[in-house]
Motif scaffolding. Sequence first.
Motif, PDB file in Angstrom:
ATOM      1  N   ARG A 222       0.826  -1.201   0.000  1.00  0.00           N
ATOM      2  CA  ARG A 222       0.000   0.000   0.000  1.00  0.00           C
ATOM      3  C   ARG A 222       0.867   1.260   0.000  1.00  0.00           C
ATOM      4  O   ARG A 222       0.596   2.217  -0.736  1.00  0.00           O
ATOM      5  CB  ARG A 222      -0.914  -0.017   1.221  1.00  0.00           C
ATOM      6  N   VAL A 223       1.920   1.285   0.816  1.00  0.00           N
ATOM      7  CA  VAL A 223       2.815   2.441   0.868  1.00  0.00           C
ATOM      8  C   VAL A 223       3.448   2.687  -0.500  1.00  0.00           C
ATOM      9  O   VAL A 223       3.480   3.822  -0.995  1.00  0.00           O
ATOM     10  CB  VAL A 223       3.903   2.233   1.938  1.00  0.00           C
ATOM     11  N   VAL A 224       3.953   1.623  -1.111  1.00  0.00           N
ATOM     12  CA  VAL A 224       4.552   1.743  -2.443  1.00  0.00           C
ATOM     13  C   VAL A 224       3.510   2.232  -3.443  1.00  0.00           C
ATOM     14  O   VAL A 224       3.793   3.087  -4.296  1.00  0.00           O
ATOM     15  CB  VAL A 224       5.153   0.395  -2.898  1.00  0.00           C
ATOM     16  N   GLY A 225       2.277   1.731  -3.322  1.00  0.00           N
ATOM     17  CA  GLY A 225       1.208   2.161  -4.224  1.00  0.00           C
ATOM     18  C   GLY A 225       0.902   3.636  -4.098  1.00  0.00           C
ATOM     19  O   GLY A 225       0.673   4.326  -5.107  1.00  0.00           O
ATOM     20  N   VAL A 226       0.897   4.153  -2.880  1.00  0.00           N
ATOM     21  CA  VAL A 226       0.642   5.579  -2.667  1.00  0.00           C
ATOM     22  C   VAL A 226       1.741   6.426  -3.318  1.00  0.00           C
ATOM     23  O   VAL A 226       1.458   7.415  -3.995  1.00  0.00           O
ATOM     24  CB  VAL A 226       0.539   5.893  -1.162  1.00  0.00           C
ATOM     25  N   VAL A 227       2.998   6.029  -3.117  1.00  0.00           N
ATOM     26  CA  VAL A 227       4.103   6.789  -3.715  1.00  0.00           C
ATOM     27  C   VAL A 227       4.035   6.716  -5.238  1.00  0.00           C
ATOM     28  O   VAL A 227       4.235   7.724  -5.930  1.00  0.00           O
ATOM     29  CB  VAL A 227       5.462   6.282  -3.203  1.00  0.00           C
ATOM     30  N   ARG A 228       3.735   5.544  -5.767  1.00  0.00           N
ATOM     31  CA  ARG A 228       3.580   5.417  -7.218  1.00  0.00           C
ATOM     32  C   ARG A 228       2.477   6.344  -7.738  1.00  0.00           C
ATOM     33  O   ARG A 228       2.631   7.013  -8.772  1.00  0.00           O
ATOM     34  CB  ARG A 228       3.236   3.971  -7.586  1.00  0.00           C
ATOM     35  N   THR A 229       1.360   6.388  -7.031  1.00  0.00           N
ATOM     36  CA  THR A 229       0.241   7.205  -7.468  1.00  0.00           C
ATOM     37  C   THR A 229       0.583   8.689  -7.405  1.00  0.00           C
ATOM     38  O   THR A 229       0.211   9.462  -8.303  1.00  0.00           O
ATOM     39  CB  THR A 229      -1.001   6.906  -6.601  1.00  0.00           C
ATOM     40  N   LEU A 230       1.294   9.101  -6.377  1.00  0.00           N
ATOM     41  CA  LEU A 230       1.704  10.501  -6.283  1.00  0.00           C
ATOM     42  C   LEU A 230       2.711  10.852  -7.374  1.00  0.00           C
ATOM     43  O   LEU A 230       2.647  11.935  -7.966  1.00  0.00           O
ATOM     44  CB  LEU A 230       2.295  10.783  -4.901  1.00  0.00           C
ATOM     45  N   LEU A 231       3.636   9.947  -7.653  1.00  0.00           N
ATOM     46  CA  LEU A 231       4.580  10.176  -8.752  1.00  0.00           C
ATOM     47  C   LEU A 231       3.841  10.267 -10.087  1.00  0.00           C
ATOM     48  O   LEU A 231       4.197  11.073 -10.950  1.00  0.00           O
ATOM     49  CB  LEU A 231       5.612   9.051  -8.803  1.00  0.00           C
ATOM     50  N   ALA A 232       2.801   9.449 -10.252  1.00  0.00           N
ATOM     51  CA  ALA A 232       2.002   9.483 -11.475  1.00  0.00           C
ATOM     52  C   ALA A 232       1.282  10.820 -11.602  1.00  0.00           C
ATOM     53  O   ALA A 232       1.229  11.415 -12.694  1.00  0.00           O
ATOM     54  CB  ALA A 232       0.998   8.335 -11.481  1.00  0.00           C
ATOM     55  N   ASN A 233       0.711  11.312 -10.516  1.00  0.00           N
ATOM     56  CA  ASN A 233       0.057  12.616 -10.542  1.00  0.00           C
ATOM     57  C   ASN A 233       1.054  13.731 -10.856  1.00  0.00           C
ATOM     58  O   ASN A 233       0.758  14.649 -11.635  1.00  0.00           O
ATOM     59  CB  ASN A 233      -0.624  12.888  -9.202  1.00  0.00           C
ATOM     60  N   GLU A 234       2.211  13.648 -10.248  1.00  0.00           N
ATOM     61  CA  GLU A 234       3.248  14.637 -10.503  1.00  0.00           C
ATOM     62  C   GLU A 234       3.674  14.622 -11.973  1.00  0.00           C
ATOM     63  O   GLU A 234       3.816  15.676 -12.613  1.00  0.00           O
ATOM     64  CB  GLU A 234       4.447  14.352  -9.602  1.00  0.00           C
ATOM     65  N   ALA A 235       3.866  13.418 -12.514  1.00  0.00           N
ATOM     66  CA  ALA A 235       4.254  13.283 -13.921  1.00  0.00           C
ATOM     67  C   ALA A 235       3.157  13.809 -14.845  1.00  0.00           C
ATOM     68  O   ALA A 235       3.432  14.442 -15.874  1.00  0.00           O
ATOM     69  CB  ALA A 235       4.565  11.828 -14.244  1.00  0.00           C
ATOM     70  N   LEU A 236       1.897  13.564 -14.480  1.00  0.00           N
ATOM     71  CA  LEU A 236       0.784  14.061 -15.282  1.00  0.00           C
ATOM     72  C   LEU A 236       0.774  15.580 -15.319  1.00  0.00           C
ATOM     73  O   LEU A 236       0.596  16.192 -16.380  1.00  0.00           O
ATOM     74  CB  LEU A 236      -0.538  13.538 -14.718  1.00  0.00           C
ATOM     75  N   GLY A 237       0.977  16.220 -14.159  1.00  0.00           N
ATOM     76  CA  GLY A 237       1.025  17.676 -14.123  1.00  0.00           C
ATOM     77  C   GLY A 237       2.154  18.227 -14.969  1.00  0.00           C
ATOM     78  O   GLY A 237       1.981  19.223 -15.693  1.00  0.00           O
ATOM     79  N   ALA A 238       3.323  17.588 -14.910  1.00  0.00           N
ATOM     80  CA  ALA A 238       4.463  18.027 -15.717  1.00  0.00           C
ATOM     81  C   ALA A 238       4.188  17.822 -17.201  1.00  0.00           C
ATOM     82  O   ALA A 238       4.559  18.659 -18.046  1.00  0.00           O
ATOM     83  CB  ALA A 238       5.717  17.267 -15.300  1.00  0.00           C
TER      84      ALA A 238
END
Length: 365
Positions: A222-238
Amino acid sequence: MYFAFDEDQEEFRTSLRRLLSERAPMDKVRDIATDGDYDVETWQLLVSNMGVPGLHIAEEFGGGGFSFLETAIVAQELGRALTPVPMIATTGAIEAILRLGNEQQKQELLPKLLDGSVIGSLALAGAKDTEVDGARVRATGDEPKLTGRLDYVAFGHVADLLVVPAVTPDGNAVALYVVEANSVGVTVTKRDSLDLTRPVATVELDDAPAQLLGSDAASLERVVGVVRTLLANEALGAAEAALNMAVEYAKQRVQFNRVIGSFQAVKHKCADMAISVDAAQATVMYASMCAEHESGEFVQAAIMAKGQASECLTLCASTNIQVHGGIGFTWEADPHLYFRRAKAVEPIFGNSNHHRAELADLVGI
């Protein structure tokens, strides 16, 4: 699920975007990136005024008590602006303590991370950091001490608290441990980073004292999933920022007495970027909503989101450079900063091929 942010969330996004444009414009980002540090002023402002990075954490621990979608919005806007602040690193540490720590650890550690008095960093980045045969740190003793080396720890040189994956003393599992950065046996060395807006460090541990959080596999996933999801959101914004940058330049740059956006080759490149962003938006939003609703599909959704969003950013960042032509990768122009972010984000937790293989294993293909 309704795949859209509500009115209040969009107002929050607007306020955050305005704050970042005023307090952390690209000129300031470039200056800070050149020094290889982070934006202390903006980070403190985000923490004190908006409760970043603990918007989705319960109020009893000092969080904002909002949904995970507000945290996703923060990641998107920080990615759009390339703001050099330790949001994902600290949020990852918070999530690890929340999911794996005992009640005493939560009460002791979370308030400090949430009020900004302590900066945290989740020292997870490699594809096999959570596997026994891949973890590079070992724990020994009943009162655990850690020995090993961690590379590419985001904001590791400014972190006060590190959450470290290490093989347990019995050698049967990987657990997460909390390490104080100023402890005896901890050496942190700042390293050059391809992504100038996300500094990294090497952390060397030599019998460093640590607190055990836990080794529950589902919680760690779950922790890894949260970080992955936040990185995905960050990448989407960029990626959205790179798309907008390319379109604006294509509408202004004149060649052969015509704006280059009128040429079919440039139109098609911008269209490919827009299609990729739209597709990534749906996947990233689904993963974010799965995180919010504790869905059983969250782990798979997070893997898909990270893989697709990082590919989207790579496409948009590289195409943006092409649209800008000869100036695209020069130091004076901004497109190269998004390309650097794309290439740095891509291998975190493994590249897209690794993500596809991991997803295939999960669904039994």
